[in-house]
Design an enzyme around this catalytic site. Sequence first.
Site, PDB file in Angstrom:
ATOM      1  N   LYS A 178     -11.337   6.737 -10.051  1.00  0.00           N
ATOM      2  CA  LYS A 178     -11.496   7.869  -9.132  1.00  0.00           C
ATOM      3  C   LYS A 178     -11.666   9.170  -9.884  1.00  0.00           C
ATOM      4  O   LYS A 178     -12.337  10.089  -9.402  1.00  0.00           O
ATOM      5  CB  LYS A 178     -10.304   7.956  -8.171  1.00  0.00           C
ATOM      6  CG  LYS A 178     -10.358   6.903  -7.097  1.00  0.00           C
ATOM      7  CD  LYS A 178      -9.544   7.284  -5.888  1.00  0.00           C
ATOM      8  CE  LYS A 178      -9.719   6.257  -4.796  1.00  0.00           C
ATOM      9  NZ  LYS A 178      -8.764   6.433  -3.689  1.00  0.00           N
ATOM     10  N   LYS A 196     -18.583  -4.128  -3.424  1.00  0.00           N
ATOM     11  CA  LYS A 196     -17.821  -4.207  -2.180  1.00  0.00           C
ATOM     12  C   LYS A 196     -18.449  -3.287  -1.121  1.00  0.00           C
ATOM     13  O   LYS A 196     -18.940  -2.213  -1.469  1.00  0.00           O
ATOM     14  CB  LYS A 196     -16.394  -3.754  -2.506  1.00  0.00           C
ATOM     15  CG  LYS A 196     -15.374  -3.995  -1.433  1.00  0.00           C
ATOM     16  CD  LYS A 196     -13.987  -3.584  -1.923  1.00  0.00           C
ATOM     17  CE  LYS A 196     -13.100  -3.244  -0.742  1.00  0.00           C
ATOM     18  NZ  LYS A 196     -11.779  -2.752  -1.131  1.00  0.00           N
ATOM     19  N   LYS A 254     -17.362   2.527   2.857  1.00  0.00           N
ATOM     20  CA  LYS A 254     -17.795   3.598   3.753  1.00  0.00           C
ATOM     21  C   LYS A 254     -18.191   4.849   2.985  1.00  0.00           C
ATOM     22  O   LYS A 254     -18.827   5.741   3.526  1.00  0.00           O
ATOM     23  CB  LYS A 254     -16.705   3.918   4.777  1.00  0.00           C
ATOM     24  CG  LYS A 254     -15.376   4.327   4.162  1.00  0.00           C
ATOM     25  CD  LYS A 254     -14.307   4.517   5.231  1.00  0.00           C
ATOM     26  CE  LYS A 254     -12.928   4.471   4.633  1.00  0.00           C
ATOM     27  NZ  LYS A 254     -12.119   3.331   5.066  1.00  0.00           N
TER      28      LYS A 254
END
Length: 336
Positions: free
Chosen positions: A118, A200, A203
């Site tokens: 991240k 994966k 969204k």
Amino acid sequence: METATENRKRVLSFVQSSGTPTLGNYLGAFRNWAGMAAENDCIFGVADLHALTVRNAPADLRRRSIEMYAWLLALGLDPEKNIIFLQSHVPAHAQLAWILNCYTAFGEASRMTQFKDKSKQHADNVNVGLFTYPILMAADILLYNPDQVPVGDDQKQHLELARDIATRFNGIYGDVFKIPEPYIGKKGARVTSLTDPEKKMSKSDPNVKSFVSLTDTNDQIAKKIKSAVTDSEAAVYFDAEKKPGVSNLMTIYSCCTGRDFAAIEAEFAGKGYGDFKAAVADAVVAELEPLRTEYERIVGDKAYIAACAKTGAEKAARLAYRTLNKVMKKVGFYQV
Ligand code: TRP
């Protein structure tokens, strides 16, 4: 230690409120939650404190939190029988997180792979909250002494950290926390991106064609499925390595129809991808339409959502403060 009643298990999970969930979230996790909730004492939280690790417009954070809460209700989770609440409504989470920060080694937290990923993704905003995120997650878990925590693969390392922190704390102060186990139950499906089937389904993917959102219309769903990346072989069979696109669609179809891979292969033997994709699209529409209708009904009833969230927070706080008070006493805070 306050734990689950009788032989029902206490199961806890949280979901981030970072946007409309996808078909992947639904088939991978949410769909199992309603079944799980019928058999166990469940605690479900919307992790809105965690959502602050990325910059949000305040109105968006609020709206998404409410929407995620509405999704939990739409799934059929019962706010009377289970505890469904928002993390920020129970200050004990932040309080315990602070304490646990002081029982977590810097090096240990630095090993979290999600933090590394991240901080690359959000290089412009690598805040300390992103770094301590797994410790807040440990607090979410340890406050409630759950028997089991259902988490996806990407959260296993964080659950492991929560176990390590709890074991360390218990080693110093005696039996304070129950050591949480990963949930062993029906495993959710791993649904991948429709445009890049080795990744994966997410969204946050900038390509909206790569995922089906739970608020997509029937038409949008059908279009996305029909334009999903496959291969040039024109044969429907499962091979996750050689045929990731087709295998992903088979997984989705299997989840929505209950048919196994052998049955699906037989159903489409000699047929092309056009027929197959049309059937997958129909199955996904049939699965998502009633859920979306229920969600729309609930999300329109703000008074109902507020009432459920309030009750949920009260029930959660009762359990959480029992643990927090014990912890505060153990570490030596002066209590009056
Ligand atoms: N970090 C989890 C995720 O992104 C969400 C989460 C927060 C969580 N607190 C938790 C999951 C406690 C399980 C238990 O999916």
